[in-house]
Design an enzyme around this catalytic site. Structure first.
Site, short mmCIF file in Angstrom:
data_model
loop_
_atom_site.label_atom_id
_atom_site.label_comp_id
_atom_site.label_asym_id
_atom_site.label_seq_id
_atom_site.Cartn_x
_atom_site.Cartn_y
_atom_site.Cartn_z
N TYR A 158 27.20 54.09 29.17
CA TYR A 158 26.40 54.08 30.40
C TYR A 158 25.73 52.72 30.59
O TYR A 158 25.83 52.10 31.65
CB TYR A 158 25.36 55.20 30.36
CG TYR A 158 24.31 55.12 31.44
CD1 TYR A 158 24.67 55.25 32.78
CD2 TYR A 158 22.96 54.92 31.14
CE1 TYR A 158 23.71 55.18 33.79
CE2 TYR A 158 22.00 54.85 32.13
CZ TYR A 158 22.39 54.98 33.45
OH TYR A 158 21.43 54.90 34.44
N ALA A 206 24.67 55.81 43.88
CA ALA A 206 25.67 56.74 43.35
C ALA A 206 26.18 56.25 42.00
O ALA A 206 26.56 55.09 41.86
CB ALA A 206 26.84 56.85 44.34
N PHE A 258 18.39 62.82 42.71
CA PHE A 258 16.96 62.88 42.42
C PHE A 258 16.21 61.70 43.02
O PHE A 258 15.34 61.87 43.90
CB PHE A 258 16.77 62.96 40.90
CG PHE A 258 15.39 62.63 40.41
CD1 PHE A 258 14.26 63.21 40.99
CD2 PHE A 258 15.20 61.73 39.37
CE1 PHE A 258 12.97 62.90 40.54
CE2 PHE A 258 13.94 61.43 38.90
CZ PHE A 258 12.82 62.00 39.49
N ILE A 259 16.53 60.48 42.61
CA ILE A 259 15.85 59.31 43.18
C ILE A 259 16.35 59.06 44.60
O ILE A 259 15.57 58.68 45.48
CB ILE A 259 16.05 58.07 42.29
CG1 ILE A 259 15.46 58.30 40.90
CG2 ILE A 259 15.42 56.84 42.93
CD1 ILE A 259 15.70 57.16 39.92
N ASP A 304 27.54 61.03 49.42
CA ASP A 304 27.37 61.61 48.10
C ASP A 304 28.50 62.60 47.84
O ASP A 304 28.89 63.34 48.75
CB ASP A 304 26.01 62.33 48.00
CG ASP A 304 25.51 62.46 46.58
OD1 ASP A 304 26.27 62.97 45.72
OD2 ASP A 304 24.36 62.06 46.31
N ASN A 305 29.03 62.61 46.62
CA ASN A 305 30.09 63.57 46.31
C ASN A 305 29.54 64.88 45.74
O ASN A 305 30.31 65.79 45.42
CB ASN A 305 31.13 62.97 45.36
CG ASN A 305 30.58 62.68 43.97
OD1 ASN A 305 29.40 62.93 43.68
ND2 ASN A 305 31.43 62.15 43.10
N LEU A 306 28.22 64.97 45.60
CA LEU A 306 27.53 66.17 45.11
C LEU A 306 27.92 66.56 43.69
O LEU A 306 27.70 67.70 43.26
CB LEU A 306 27.76 67.37 46.05
CG LEU A 306 27.32 67.17 47.51
CD1 LEU A 306 27.63 68.41 48.34
CD2 LEU A 306 25.83 66.84 47.59
#
Length: 320
Positions: free
Chosen positions: A147, A80, A11-12, A31-33
């Site tokens: 997180y 990521a 998104f960002i 990116d690993n999607l």
């Protein structure tokens, strides 16, 4: 410059990529999607400055090493991460591995190849806002979820490379970001979820009493902040907040989106221990150090986001 964006289809991340491409830098995306999709960057696939998309994981040291050996990057924007607070409580191991171990792997490559790193942290590392001026970078952190704990750990690791090795680093802490390309389901942000539910004729569900507040930052303002933090050497070694300096309760946000009190319901919080009751950003450091200020009002940002969500719901687009 030659720029690596990890998490660049997120998104960002895709807005950071857009800003870098608009500024005529050569961009590589890793990116690993796992939390995004490649279609988020379809707009840029024929862009002369988008050099490569690599589907790979920051936990894979070999992938990182080969990429950094192949390209001499000037800067790495490291976005990521596992980003879901509730998921981190249910599965702290995955969040730790992605956000701490993955960040360590990226840092090691940046150190070996003398590449500046901008680390994407979060406002969720903070305790609640107490002062009327909002939360500054000097205020207390509180790891209310794995997180937040993982982001604090990764921040400290990033800053240790600045002090131990002289690696140019910046830690950025955007407040609650929203806008086009944010997910509208369970892993999305509150603005996108509320708008999507309104458009689908569903109730807007609020966890708890809805009195908790958020400082909502439009995603293009956020991307401008993140990218600018990487451009300026005087930001090196700093932790920097970004927000609007205004907060809104979730109850008031729901009313702003729906205009209908009957469309709002309150439900028990899944993990109330992770809730931060008041998030309000003091972005004076960003203004002073980066000459950065938000440009998009909440009302305008909600309008833009709703237009995007409506467009993505069009039948002609669903078929593509």
């Amino acid at each position: 410059m030659k720029v690596l964006v990890t998490g660049g289809t997120g998104f960002i991340g895709r807005w950071v990529v857009k800003k870098l491409l608009d500024d005529h830098h050569d961009v590589w995306i890793l990116d690993n999607l796992a939390n995004s999709k490649k279609t988020n960057i379809n707009e840029f696939k024929s862009h002369i400055h988008l050099k490569s998309f690599i589907q790979g994981d920051i936990k894979d040291e070999k992938t990182l090493e080969e990429l950094f050996q192949r390209v001499q990057f000037d800067i790495c924007y490291h976005l990521a991460a596992s980003i879901n607070v509730q998921d981190s409580i249910d599965d702290p191991k995955t969040t730790f591995e992605n956000d701490v171990t993955g960040t360590f792997n990226v840092l090691e490559q940046c150190k070996r190849n003398d590449v500046k790193i901008v680390f994407m942290s979060t406002c969720m590392v903070y305790d609640r806002a107490i002062k009327p001026s909002g939360i500054s970078e000097l205020d207390m952190v509180k790891p209310a979820s794995p997180y937040a704990g993982s982001k604090i750990a990764a921040e400290n690791m990033v800053l240790s490379y600045y002090y131990s090795y002289g690696l140019p680093v910046v830690v950025v802490r955007p407040f609650n970001t929203y806008g086009p390309f944010q997910k509208t389901g369970g892993e999305g942000g509150v603005v996108a979820i509320f708008i999507n539910n309104k458009l689908d004729g569903k109730l807007l569900s609020i966890y708890g009493d809805g009195k908790q507040t958020r400082d909502l930052l439009y995603v293009e303002d956020c991307a401008d902040f993140v990218v600018t933090a990487g451009y300026l050497d005087k930001a090196n070694g700093h932790i920097i907040n970004a927000g609007t300096g205004k907060d809104i309760s979730i109850n008031d946000l729901a009313m702003l989106v729906s205009k209908n009190p009957a469309a709002i319901k309150h439900i028990p919080h899944i993990h109330p221990q992770s809730e931060i009751q008041k998030l309000l950003c003091n972005y004076s450091k960003a203004k002073e150090l980066l000459d950065w200020e938000p440009k998009i009002s909440l009302e305008d940002g909600i309008k833009r986001t709703e237009e995007w969500i409506k467009f993505t719901k069009e039948p002609s687009n669903k078929e593509n």
